[in-house]
Design a protein around this motif. Structure first.
Motif, PDB file in Angstrom:
ATOM      1  N   ALA A 426       0.732  -1.305  -0.174  1.00 25.41           N
ATOM      2  CA  ALA A 426       0.107  -0.006  -0.159  1.00 25.41           C
ATOM      3  C   ALA A 426       0.819   1.518  -0.154  1.00 25.41           C
ATOM      4  O   ALA A 426       1.507   1.563   1.108  1.00 25.41           O
ATOM      5  N   GLU A 427       0.738   2.103  -1.150  1.00 24.64           N
ATOM      6  CA  GLU A 427       1.549   3.115  -1.080  1.00 24.64           C
ATOM      7  C   GLU A 427       0.837   4.161  -0.272  1.00 24.64           C
ATOM      8  O   GLU A 427      -0.292   4.407  -0.216  1.00 24.64           O
ATOM      9  N   TYR A 428       1.550   5.212   0.316  1.00 21.42           N
ATOM     10  CA  TYR A 428       0.957   6.218   0.905  1.00 21.42           C
ATOM     11  C   TYR A 428       1.987   7.546   0.754  1.00 21.42           C
ATOM     12  O   TYR A 428       3.242   7.415   0.326  1.00 21.42           O
ATOM     13  N   GLY A 429       1.481   8.604   1.141  1.00 23.73           N
ATOM     14  CA  GLY A 429       2.211   9.880   0.752  1.00 23.73           C
ATOM     15  C   GLY A 429       2.324  10.394  -0.573  1.00 23.73           C
ATOM     16  O   GLY A 429       2.008   9.475  -1.442  1.00 23.73           O
ATOM     17  N   THR A 430       3.526  11.217  -0.727  1.00 24.06           N
ATOM     18  CA  THR A 430       3.917  11.528  -2.038  1.00 24.06           C
ATOM     19  C   THR A 430       5.140  11.300  -2.597  1.00 24.06           C
ATOM     20  O   THR A 430       5.723  11.585  -3.491  1.00 24.06           O
ATOM     21  N   ASN A 431       5.884  10.352  -1.419  1.00 20.89           N
ATOM     22  CA  ASN A 431       7.244  10.073  -1.860  1.00 20.89           C
ATOM     23  C   ASN A 431       7.511   8.487  -2.187  1.00 20.89           C
ATOM     24  O   ASN A 431       8.682   8.186  -2.561  1.00 20.89           O
ATOM     25  N   GLY A 432       6.385   7.780  -2.484  1.00 28.84           N
ATOM     26  CA  GLY A 432       6.335   6.413  -3.080  1.00 28.84           C
ATOM     27  C   GLY A 432       6.679   5.501  -1.826  1.00 28.84           C
ATOM     28  O   GLY A 432       6.967   4.307  -2.221  1.00 28.84           O
ATOM     29  N   ALA A 433       6.795   5.902  -0.621  1.00 26.67           N
ATOM     30  CA  ALA A 433       6.862   4.932   0.563  1.00 26.67           C
ATOM     31  C   ALA A 433       5.352   3.818   0.383  1.00 26.67           C
ATOM     32  O   ALA A 433       4.433   4.480  -0.008  1.00 26.67           O
ATOM     33  N   ALA A 434       5.877   2.791   0.920  1.00 31.11           N
ATOM     34  CA  ALA A 434       4.512   1.664   1.001  1.00 31.11           C
ATOM     35  C   ALA A 434       4.744   0.648   2.199  1.00 31.11           C
ATOM     36  O   ALA A 434       5.834   0.479   2.481  1.00 31.11           O
ATOM     37  N   HIS A 435       3.513   0.509   2.633  1.00 29.49           N
ATOM     38  CA  HIS A 435       3.520  -0.655   3.787  1.00 29.49           C
ATOM     39  C   HIS A 435       3.217  -1.792   3.052  1.00 29.49           C
ATOM     40  O   HIS A 435       2.307  -2.204   2.009  1.00 29.49           O
ATOM     41  N   ALA A 436       3.805  -2.849   3.632  1.00 32.06           N
ATOM     42  CA  ALA A 436       3.453  -4.368   3.172  1.00 32.06           C
ATOM     43  C   ALA A 436       2.389  -5.226   4.079  1.00 32.06           C
ATOM     44  O   ALA A 436       2.399  -5.010   5.340  1.00 32.06           O
ATOM     45  N   TRP A 437       1.594  -5.899   3.529  1.00 37.57           N
ATOM     46  CA  TRP A 437       0.368  -6.375   4.154  1.00 37.57           C
ATOM     47  C   TRP A 437       0.202  -8.028   3.670  1.00 37.57           C
ATOM     48  O   TRP A 437       0.897  -8.171   2.451  1.00 37.57           O
ATOM     49  N   PHE A 438      -0.246  -8.742   4.489  1.00 39.09           N
ATOM     50  CA  PHE A 438      -0.529 -10.114   4.469  1.00 39.09           C
ATOM     51  C   PHE A 438      -1.840 -10.493   5.273  1.00 39.09           C
ATOM     52  O   PHE A 438      -1.821  -9.930   6.435  1.00 39.09           O
ATOM     53  N   THR A 439      -2.885 -11.055   4.542  1.00 41.05           N
ATOM     54  CA  THR A 439      -3.708 -11.546   5.549  1.00 41.05           C
ATOM     55  C   THR A 439      -4.119 -12.894   5.061  1.00 41.05           C
ATOM     56  O   THR A 439      -4.075 -13.381   3.742  1.00 41.05           O
ATOM     57  N   GLY A 440      -4.697 -13.751   5.828  1.00 42.55           N
ATOM     58  CA  GLY A 440      -5.228 -15.229   5.277  1.00 42.55           C
ATOM     59  C   GLY A 440      -5.615 -16.022   6.632  1.00 42.55           C
ATOM     60  O   GLY A 440      -5.597 -15.589   7.792  1.00 42.55           O
ATOM     61  N   PHE A 441      -5.647 -17.239   6.202  1.00 50.16           N
ATOM     62  CA  PHE A 441      -6.066 -18.311   7.411  1.00 50.16           C
ATOM     63  C   PHE A 441      -5.711 -19.638   6.854  1.00 50.16           C
ATOM     64  O   PHE A 441      -5.312 -20.077   5.855  1.00 50.16           O
ATOM     65  N   ALA A 442      -5.753 -20.504   7.858  1.00 48.11           N
ATOM     66  CA  ALA A 442      -5.274 -21.832   7.791  1.00 48.11           C
ATOM     67  C   ALA A 442      -6.042 -22.734   8.839  1.00 48.11           C
ATOM     68  O   ALA A 442      -6.303 -22.110   9.869  1.00 48.11           O
ATOM     69  N   PRO A 443      -6.213 -23.937   8.431  1.00 52.43           N
ATOM     70  CA  PRO A 443      -6.029 -24.699   7.191  1.00 52.43           C
ATOM     71  C   PRO A 443      -7.168 -24.226   6.461  1.00 52.43           C
ATOM     72  O   PRO A 443      -8.325 -23.874   6.855  1.00 52.43           O
ATOM     73  N   ALA A 444      -7.031 -24.136   5.136  1.00 51.21           N
ATOM     74  CA  ALA A 444      -8.256 -23.557   4.186  1.00 51.21           C
ATOM     75  C   ALA A 444      -9.328 -24.331   4.390  1.00 51.21           C
ATOM     76  O   ALA A 444     -10.598 -23.720   4.323  1.00 51.21           O
ATOM     77  N   GLY A 445      -9.437 -25.613   4.385  1.00 56.27           N
ATOM     78  CA  GLY A 445     -10.368 -26.528   4.582  1.00 56.27           C
ATOM     79  C   GLY A 445     -11.279 -26.659   6.006  1.00 56.27           C
ATOM     80  O   GLY A 445     -12.430 -26.850   6.062  1.00 56.27           O
ATOM     81  N   ASP A 446     -10.597 -26.082   6.869  1.00 56.25           N
ATOM     82  CA  ASP A 446     -11.193 -26.178   8.200  1.00 56.25           C
ATOM     83  C   ASP A 446     -10.441 -25.301   9.059  1.00 56.25           C
ATOM     84  O   ASP A 446      -9.613 -25.499  10.002  1.00 56.25           O
ATOM     85  N   PRO A 447     -10.719 -23.812   8.868  1.00 52.01           N
ATOM     86  CA  PRO A 447      -9.825 -22.782   9.422  1.00 52.01           C
ATOM     87  C   PRO A 447      -9.665 -22.874  11.054  1.00 52.01           C
ATOM     88  O   PRO A 447     -10.984 -22.924  11.641  1.00 52.01           O
ATOM     89  N   GLU A 448      -8.592 -22.778  11.775  1.00 43.99           N
ATOM     90  CA  GLU A 448      -8.428 -22.364  12.868  1.00 43.99           C
ATOM     91  C   GLU A 448      -7.998 -21.110  13.431  1.00 43.99           C
ATOM     92  O   GLU A 448      -8.007 -20.867  14.623  1.00 43.99           O
ATOM     93  N   ILE A 449      -7.225 -20.563  12.269  1.00 44.83           N
ATOM     94  CA  ILE A 449      -6.463 -19.172  12.736  1.00 44.83           C
ATOM     95  C   ILE A 449      -6.618 -18.210  11.423  1.00 44.83           C
ATOM     96  O   ILE A 449      -6.248 -18.836  10.369  1.00 44.83           O
ATOM     97  N   ALA A 450      -7.006 -17.035  11.615  1.00 43.74           N
ATOM     98  CA  ALA A 450      -6.904 -16.126  10.639  1.00 43.74           C
ATOM     99  C   ALA A 450      -6.017 -14.936  11.073  1.00 43.74           C
ATOM    100  O   ALA A 450      -5.755 -14.790  12.401  1.00 43.74           O
ATOM    101  N   VAL A 451      -5.192 -14.482  10.081  1.00 44.98           N
ATOM    102  CA  VAL A 451      -4.196 -13.519  10.615  1.00 44.98           C
ATOM    103  C   VAL A 451      -4.235 -12.106   9.780  1.00 44.98           C
ATOM    104  O   VAL A 451      -4.382 -12.253   8.504  1.00 44.98           O
TER     105      VAL A 451
END
Length: 485
Positions: A426-451
């Motif tokens: 995700a870029e922000y500001g005017t100087n081209g800096a960016a934050h890094a993201w990840f989201t997901g869950f596991a196990p996909a067939g029977d989820p126990e944790i989302a992050v």
């Protein structure tokens, strides 16, 4: 009685009346306000004479009161201070209760909450020193430790949820701080530590997971847009979207490229499923225009955007902007312009997809117990909303799995475990800096944790600092701890 004496009598009477009224007002009207002021030394001394309740994780105290051996009698202790600082907060003789549960559950911890009313009566009759309640948290120590170690020295946050209940399994914010330095009875050192923490530009006392500055979500917001598309009934995973090499924003001459300037497909069309897999910017900008701002805003709201949540600490509401022109709507399709989120909200999006489309209300306190360990309050999981249908959740899960197996999130893959995920830069500001993201869950067939993982931009030059490179490996460590617990 002559006139001067009458006048003097009236003045004296008025003075006594004013004194009586002022005393009555202070004792009865202002009493609670004066007692609860953070700087009220008498209140602080009274509170310190009590055995303030403990805060437990998996049965072990992460905050407790112990004998101090000085005139204050008790001192607050945080055995794993930095690891849980943003959950516990601090309890200081000078600054009172602040941050985290020490503030939001102060009445329970200090023993003054109405839930402990009958307990206080028993203590009064028996002459027992009043004690605060004990809070048992939902945090998992192994997942919390994995999140903290994986995030390391980077600024950012990690949130892990049980998608089935909303229980918060991990909540980490870096940089962190040691609440023990504020709980010390070396008051001069406490003041120095307070000033240092509050003057630190990195804001170590801010819980980035739920509060402070909101962040642009970048491509993790494409999950919300894809959900809106599928829920509309006009799109399926195999629906073809316009996905040119560069997309001209409506009514402008501004061209939006894909990441790295690469094409999303050999032609100028790409399926919705492949758009998620390769995180295609141009197709999602086009898709946002087709859906319109109202549909995206409604879908975001169903995931929890705009809601004021208490976990019990306040979670800053995430927001989808209003009064957009067509170009701005297109930019929101890739999680830019004025879309702003907390890591908690992003975790809730993944948790809802993992939970057949149902958003569960996140919570941190599992059980409240009195000094005899009797349960006086227990949190029951609560549905917040049905964000999407089970069918849409199933289709999004399949798309998110492809992100891990053959897309931008391969660094989050686990051996012999199906993982669903989405990266974001995700870029922000005017100087081209960016934050890094990840989201997901596991196990996909029977989820126990989302992050959800957020890593703040390390510099203005973020080349290589993408969600797939920086945030996905952190998520992998957290998901691994969650599925192996």
């Amino acid at each position: 009685m002559n006139a001067p004496i009458r006048k003097l009598a009236v003045v004296v009477f008025a003075m006594f009346a004013a004194l009586l009224i002022a005393t009555t007002y202070i004792q009865f009207v202002q009493a609670d306000q004066l007692r609860d002021q953070p700087g009220n030394r008498r209140t602080l001394l009274s509170n310190y004479s009590r055995d303030r309740g403990a805060i437990l994780v998996d049965g072990d105290p992460i905050a407790r009161s112990v004998d101090s051996g000085d005139e204050l009698r008790r001192i607050r202790e945080y055995p794993q201070g930095e690891l849980y600082a943003h959950s516990t907060g601090y309890y200081s003789f000078i600054y009172g209760a602040g941050g985290g549960l020490e503030l939001s559950k102060d009445a329970l911890l200090s023993g003054t909450d109405d839930l402990l009313f009958y307990r206080r009566i028993v203590d009064l009759v028996t002459g027992t020193t009043p004690s605060g309640a004990t809070l048992e948290l939902t945090l998992d120590p192994e997942i919390q430790e994995a999140a903290a170690q994986a995030l390391g020295d980077r600024r950012g946050a990690v949130v892990a949820l049980d998608p089935r209940t909303g229980a918060i399994l991990a909540m980490v914010s870096h940089p962190t701080y040691d609440p023990n330095v504020l709980a010390s009875h070396q008051l001069g050192q406490v003041e120095d530590a307070w000033n240092e923490l509050n003057n630190d530009d990195s804001r170590p006392m801010t819980n980035r997971a739920i509060a402070g500055d909101l962040y642009p979500p970048g491509s993790v917001f494409k999950l919300v847009v894809a959900a809106a598309a599928l829920e509309s009934g006009d799109f399926r995973p195999d629906s073809m979207l316009e996905g040119p090499l560069r997309y001209t924003l409506p009514n402008t001459t501004t061209e939006l490229p894909n990441f790295g300037g690469a094409a999303c497909a050999p032609t100028d069309e790409v399926s919705l499923a492949d758009s998620v897999r390769v995180s295609c910017n141009t197709s999602f900008a086009w898709l946002a225009g087709e859906l319109g701002a109202d549909a995206i805003a409604d879908q975001a709201a169903s995931f929890g955007f705009g809601q004021s949540l208490q976990i019990p600490m306040s979670v800053t509401p995430s927001r989808y902007p209003s009064e957009l022109d067509d170009a701005q709507v297109a930019l929101t399709g890739i999680g830019q312009y004025d879309v702003r989120v907390t890591p908690m909200q992003v975790a809730m999006v993944s948790a809802a997809i993992a939970n057949d489309g149902v958003v569960m209300e996140p919570y941190l306190v599992r059980t409240v117990r009195d000094q005899d360990l009797n349960t006086i309050e227990q949190t029951e999981p609560q549905e917040l909303a049905e964000a999407i249908s089970p069918k849409t959740a199933e289709e999004l899960t399949a798309m998110m799995e492809s992100v891990i197996t053959d897309g931008s999130g391969t660094a989050a893959a686990l051996p012999e475990v199906r993982v669903a995920g989405k990266t974001g830069t995700a870029e922000y500001g005017t100087n081209g800096a960016a934050h890094a993201w990840f989201t997901g869950f596991a196990p996909a067939g029977d989820p126990e944790i989302a992050v959800a993982v957020l890593v703040e931009s390390a510099s203005d030059d973020w080349t290589g600092e993408t969600g797939g490179v920086v945030a996905a490996p952190i998520a992998r460590a957290v998901l691994e701890a969650g599925v192996n617990r």
